[in-house]
Scaffold this motif. Structure first.
Motif, PDB file in Angstrom:
ATOM      1  N   TYR A 114     -11.898   0.704   5.431  1.00 23.40           N
ATOM      2  CA  TYR A 114     -10.614   1.003   4.779  1.00 23.40           C
ATOM      3  C   TYR A 114      -9.661  -0.184   4.912  1.00 23.40           C
ATOM      4  N   CYS A 115      -9.596  -0.761   6.107  1.00 23.06           N
ATOM      5  CA  CYS A 115      -8.720  -1.928   6.329  1.00 23.06           C
ATOM      6  C   CYS A 115      -9.149  -3.120   5.481  1.00 23.06           C
ATOM      7  N   GLU A 116     -10.453  -3.349   5.414  1.00 25.80           N
ATOM      8  CA  GLU A 116     -10.952  -4.446   4.564  1.00 25.80           C
ATOM      9  C   GLU A 116     -10.584  -4.208   3.107  1.00 25.80           C
ATOM     10  N   ALA A 117     -10.728  -2.962   2.669  1.00 27.70           N
ATOM     11  CA  ALA A 117     -10.419  -2.632   1.276  1.00 27.70           C
ATOM     12  C   ALA A 117      -8.930  -2.828   1.007  1.00 27.70           C
ATOM     13  N   ILE A 118      -8.080  -2.449   1.935  1.00 30.01           N
ATOM     14  CA  ILE A 118      -6.634  -2.652   1.766  1.00 30.01           C
ATOM     15  C   ILE A 118      -6.320  -4.140   1.683  1.00 30.01           C
ATOM     16  N   ALA A 119      -6.978  -4.917   2.507  1.00 31.84           N
ATOM     17  CA  ALA A 119      -6.748  -6.368   2.493  1.00 31.84           C
ATOM     18  C   ALA A 119      -7.133  -6.982   1.145  1.00 31.84           C
ATOM     19  N   ASN A 120      -8.063  -6.378   0.431  1.00 27.61           N
ATOM     20  CA  ASN A 120      -8.511  -6.903  -0.863  1.00 27.61           C
ATOM     21  C   ASN A 120      -7.657  -6.443  -2.037  1.00 27.61           C
ATOM     22  N   LEU A 121      -6.674  -5.573  -1.775  1.00 28.36           N
ATOM     23  CA  LEU A 121      -5.802  -5.104  -2.853  1.00 28.36           C
ATOM     24  C   LEU A 121      -4.807  -6.197  -3.235  1.00 28.36           C
ATOM     25  N   SER A 122      -4.253  -6.068  -4.421  1.00 25.52           N
ATOM     26  CA  SER A 122      -3.184  -7.001  -4.812  1.00 25.52           C
ATOM     27  C   SER A 122      -1.991  -6.767  -3.879  1.00 25.52           C
ATOM     28  N   VAL A 129       0.479   1.125  -0.637  1.00 32.15           N
ATOM     29  CA  VAL A 129      -0.475   1.921   0.153  1.00 32.15           C
ATOM     30  C   VAL A 129      -0.082   1.912   1.634  1.00 32.15           C
ATOM     31  N   LEU A 130       0.263   0.769   2.168  1.00 30.47           N
ATOM     32  CA  LEU A 130       0.642   0.681   3.582  1.00 30.47           C
ATOM     33  C   LEU A 130       1.917   1.470   3.877  1.00 30.47           C
ATOM     34  N   LEU A 131       2.914   1.354   2.998  1.00 34.14           N
ATOM     35  CA  LEU A 131       4.153   2.099   3.226  1.00 34.14           C
ATOM     36  C   LEU A 131       3.919   3.611   3.178  1.00 34.14           C
ATOM     37  N   ARG A 162      -8.031   4.988  -4.542  1.00 36.95           N
ATOM     38  CA  ARG A 162      -9.340   5.019  -5.209  1.00 36.95           C
ATOM     39  C   ARG A 162     -10.192   3.822  -4.788  1.00 36.95           C
ATOM     40  N   HIS A 163      -9.575   2.653  -4.769  1.00 38.87           N
ATOM     41  CA  HIS A 163     -10.285   1.423  -4.372  1.00 38.87           C
ATOM     42  C   HIS A 163     -10.822   1.538  -2.938  1.00 38.87           C
ATOM     43  N   CYS A 164      -9.984   2.015  -2.023  1.00 40.50           N
ATOM     44  CA  CYS A 164     -10.400   2.136  -0.614  1.00 40.50           C
ATOM     45  C   CYS A 164     -11.512   3.168  -0.444  1.00 40.50           C
ATOM     46  N   ASN A 165     -11.364   4.319  -1.094  1.00 40.96           N
ATOM     47  CA  ASN A 165     -12.383   5.365  -0.988  1.00 40.96           C
ATOM     48  C   ASN A 165     -13.706   4.945  -1.615  1.00 40.96           C
TER      49      ASN A 165
END
Length: 189
Positions: A114-122, A129-131, A162-165
């Motif tokens: 999940y953390c890796e996926a968040i890091a790959n987001l714009s 997402v973080l907020l 959706r991206h993270c899941n």
């Protein structure tokens, strides 16, 4: 009954040889308390044996008794430890512990993905997402902070989740995602 000189002979032989017997026993045991217990038991057994039959070679007899006591002590100590482990098996449900450990590892894996996926987001979607997920801010407050419309925040949030899941599903292959955007385990325990 033996004469007092015979009793003194055992005692003096023990005192004279105590340090060498201690060294002999210390090769078998590291714990000073264990060594002291073995030496005490050695003296008592030798003294009692001399009451029954006179010991002609006290030094040799002391070493033999020390070896026997040490062997017996180690066996009893091992037996007590084994009994403790058997009692522990009764008290603890190892299957549940294994499942708990496995669940924790699985959760850590999911969090890492999940953390890796968040890091790959714009950057903009990552902030939204973080907020929402980390700081648990309502959509309206996120919109105010980032100077976005609530609708845009909701779209960014949906896209990020959706991206993270999807990343979790691809990497782990055995999860389903509920309507709140969190992955839940489909495996049976």
């Amino acid at each position: 009954m033996k004469s007092p000189s015979n009793k003194c002979r055992i005692f003096s032989s023990f005192i004279h040889n105590e340090s060498s017997i201690r060294h002999f026993v210390s090769k078998l045991f590291n714990n000073r308390n264990d060594i002291d217990d073995i030496l005490q038991e050695t003296f008592l057994r030798t003294f009692e044996a001399d009451k029954k039959n006179q010991i002609h070679e006290p030094k040799a007899y002391l070493y033999r008794v020390a070896r026997n006591v040490a062997t017996s002590y180690r066996s009893n100590k091992h037996s007590r430890f084994t009994e403790y482990l058997e009692e522990l098996d009764i008290v603890l449900d190892w299957d549940k512990i294994d499942n708990c450990v496995e669940s924790n590892l699985y959760a850590q894996q999911k969090l890492g993905i999940y953390c890796e996926a968040i890091a790959n987001l714009s950057p903009q979607i990552r902030k939204v997402v973080l907020l929402r997920k980390v700081y648990d801010l309502p959509v309206k407050e996120i919109a105010d902070r980032l100077d976005l419309s609530a609708s845009t925040v909701e779209k960014h949030l949906a896209k990020g989740i959706r991206h993270c899941n999807k990343a979790i599903q691809i990497r782990l292959g055995d999860t389903a995602v509920n309507r709140h955007g969190t992955a839940r385990d489909r495996r049976t325990p």
